[in-house]
Design an enzyme around this catalytic site. Structure first.
Site, PDB file in Angstrom:
ATOM      1  N   HIS A  16       0.836  -1.205   0.000  1.00  0.00           N
ATOM      2  CA  HIS A  16       0.000   0.000   0.000  1.00  0.00           C
ATOM      3  C   HIS A  16       0.877   1.264   0.000  1.00  0.00           C
ATOM      4  CE1 HIS A  16      -3.698   2.295   1.223  1.00  0.00           C
ATOM      5  NE2 HIS A  16      -2.785   3.115   1.707  1.00  0.00           N
ATOM      6  N   GLU A  17       1.803   1.330   0.940  1.00  0.00           N
ATOM      7  CA  GLU A  17       2.653   2.536   1.036  1.00  0.00           C
ATOM      8  C   GLU A  17       3.576   2.642  -0.176  1.00  0.00           C
ATOM      9  OE1 GLU A  17       1.642   4.636   3.058  1.00  0.00           O
ATOM     10  OE2 GLU A  17       0.478   3.306   4.360  1.00  0.00           O
TER      11      GLU A  17
ATOM     12  N   HIS B 195       1.682   4.467  -2.824  1.00  0.00           N
ATOM     13  CA  HIS B 195       1.767   5.923  -2.637  1.00  0.00           C
ATOM     14  C   HIS B 195       3.149   6.418  -3.097  1.00  0.00           C
ATOM     15  CE1 HIS B 195      -1.955   6.749  -0.504  1.00  0.00           C
ATOM     16  NE2 HIS B 195      -1.714   5.875   0.447  1.00  0.00           N
TER      17      HIS B 195
ATOM     18  N   GLU C  82      -4.771   7.926  -2.906  1.00  0.00           N
ATOM     19  CA  GLU C  82      -5.228   6.633  -2.384  1.00  0.00           C
ATOM     20  C   GLU C  82      -5.494   5.646  -3.521  1.00  0.00           C
ATOM     21  OE1 GLU C  82      -4.915   6.041   0.680  1.00  0.00           O
ATOM     22  OE2 GLU C  82      -6.106   4.253   1.097  1.00  0.00           O
TER      23      GLU C  82
HETATM   24 ZN    ZN Z   1      -3.160   5.217   1.866  1.00  0.00          ZN
END
Ligand code: ZN
Length: 504
Positions: free
Chosen positions: A267-268, A271, A297
């Site tokens: 997830h990170e 980003h 997101e």
């Molecule tokens: Zn996030």
């Protein structure tokens, strides 16, 4: 009379100076979240606050206002998609917002919120709603006062939504969320009426070192650049951009739950790949960041869910994972593992929710914070309203405040409004962007099944990452999809995937 070239140079010089202060803050914050001894926290808090105050003063200076006004005719003479025009436009917008709120008020609110946050940190573990109730009433008053500085508006929540998801209003979010809810609730019912997936297999013992090694190998394959980044451990995972050559991620490890470290790493990294992919010429300017909470997101969710929880992905990686964790996974098939990491079950905690029920958690928070701002809901009534919605929407009632209204940091570490909608906008956009990528390159899933992500990553760089904040979110969505934000692509993705997993 100075030329517009000189004015632009001077504006960029001042923005760079402000950027340097913010980046110094980012490193100090990263250090505070990783290696700083606990004894340093009070003094570090003061340093962070001094630096951000200086940055704020520099940005709201009359000189920046004069430069922006002076550059207005030049910006208007340029094509809309010119970099300088975009820089002047975005800086002007941010400047107008910043000068509307009096500095003394900002200081007062910041101090109040830091007190509420401290109170929440102590109160949450012992389930003590009473001690945060009155501070929250004050936060609500401050939030309404804050909105007032942006009047006139169509809805009191609009100014807050505008700060994180520029270009959207309460009425737009309500329409999109209403439509999504109508489609999502029957899907959740259809899934949960069946035998739930067995996720005890991912709650066996997974030692920390191979967990971190596996996650890092995967994100390297996906295209996260370790020459321009690093991963460290923290309590609450996040991503931070120091500059285009240094975009860091943070994760945490639970040796008794495989999902925690791996999916937060991916997830990170999602980003971070967005920010690593921004045109380096934007460094030191406000263009060098994600364009909205929702678009940011969407990039983390693309890699975490659409890629990282797909069957194709695990076809390639599961044999390696099994080799790394022979004791935990030796007797587990790829199918059973894939079902386990895609278990759908109504739960109480948003951050642990699966990708189908997750959006229902977000909608509850959005509706409640809007009702609070409107004055149709009082703080006293908030826990009751929260529990009522969980009972109605998810069929479960929180047994305490800790797993109910006190679970998220957002209302205890900020004002009310604008904090949650970006998560669901991100899920919607991830499916929309991915559909567009597939249309251009139908081979993407087959490549994923070979552990290759170059085509997808390049497409994202070319169509989304490189632009940073040059285009607003609505402009970017229009360029990529030819339209606006839509519910149908996410529902197609979910029905397709969970239809196969659950024989719907
Ligand atoms: Zn996030």
């Amino acid at each position: 009379m100075i030329s517009h070239e000189q004015q632009l140079e001077e504006l960029k010089r001042r923005l760079r100076e402000i950027d340097h202060l913010e980046k110094a803050n980012a490193v100090l914050y990263w250090d505070m979240s990783t290696y700083m001894p606990p004894g340093g926290s009070a003094a570090r808090g003061q340093v962070l606050s001094t630096l951000s105050q200086i940055a704020h003063e520099k940005f709201t200076s009359a000189e920046i206002g004069r430069l922006l006004d002076g550059l207005q005719p030049y910006a208007e003479s340029l094509p809309h998609d010119d970099d300088d025009a975009a820089l002047i436009r975005l800086t002007h917008r941010n400047y107008d917002k910043s000068v509307k709120v009096p500095t003394a008020f900002v200081g007062e609110v910041t101090e109040h919120i830091s007190n509420v946050y401290q109170a929440w940190m102590t109160a949450r573990p012992v389930n003590d709603w009473a001690s945060v109730r009155d501070p929250l009433k004050k936060t609500l008053e401050y939030s309404r006062q804050m909105a007032g500085y942006f009047a006139p508006f169509d809805h009191i929540a609009d100014p807050f939504i505008d700060m994180s998801d520029y270009g959207m209003k309460t009425v737009d979010i309500r329409r999109v969320f209403g439509e999504l809810r109508e489609e999502l609730v029957p899907l959740v019912k259809a899934i949960t009426s069946q035998q739930p997936a067995d996720d005890t297999i991912i709650r066996r013992y997974f030692p920390e070192a191979p967990q971190l090694a596996f996650g890092e190998a995967v994100i390297r394959d996906m295209g996260y650049d370790f020459e321009r980044g690093r991963q460290d451990k923290t309590a609450h995972p996040f991503e931070t951009r120091i500059n285009s050559g240094d975009v860091r991620i943070l994760t945490r490890v639970d040796e008794h739950y495989f999902g925690d470290a791996f999916f937060s790493t991916v997830h990170e990294a999602g980003h971070a790949m967005y920010e690593q992919g921004i045109n380096p010429a934007y460094d030191g300017t406000p263009l060098a960041g994600g364009t909205s909470a929702g678009v940011h997101e969407s990039q983390s969710r693309t890699w975490e869910n659409i890629v990282g929880r797909s069957r194709e992905f695990w076809q390639h990686y599961y044999p390696r994972l099994q080799q790394m964790f022979p004791e935990a996974l030796g007797d587990v098939t790829m199918d059973a593992f894939h079902r386990a990491v895609n278990k759908v079950v109504p739960s109480l905690i948003r951050v642990d929710a699966d990708e189908v029920t997750y959006n229902l958690h977000v909608m509850i928070r959005f509706d409640l914070e809007v009702a609070l701002l409107e004055g149709t809901l009082e703080i006293e009534e908030l826990p009751r309203a929260w529990n009522e919605r969980y009972t109605n929407d998810l069929g479960i009632t929180p047994p305490d405040y800790q797993s109910g209204v006190m679970q998220d940091v957002h209302w205890f570490g900020g004002t009310f409004g604008g904090a949650f909608q970006g998560y669901t906008l991100g899920n919607l956009l991830s499916a929309q962007f991915y559909e567009a990528a597939l249309k251009a390159h139908p081979t993407i899933p087959a490549e994923m099944a070979r552990g290759q992500f170059g085509t997808l990553h390049d497409w994202l760089k070319e169509n989304i990452y490189q632009y940073g904040s040059k285009y607003t979110a609505p402009e970017l969505i229009q360029r990529v999809t030819g339209g606006g934000i839509e519910v149908a692509p996410l529902m197609r993705y979910l029905r397709n995937k969970y239809g196969a997993l659950y024989q719907l």
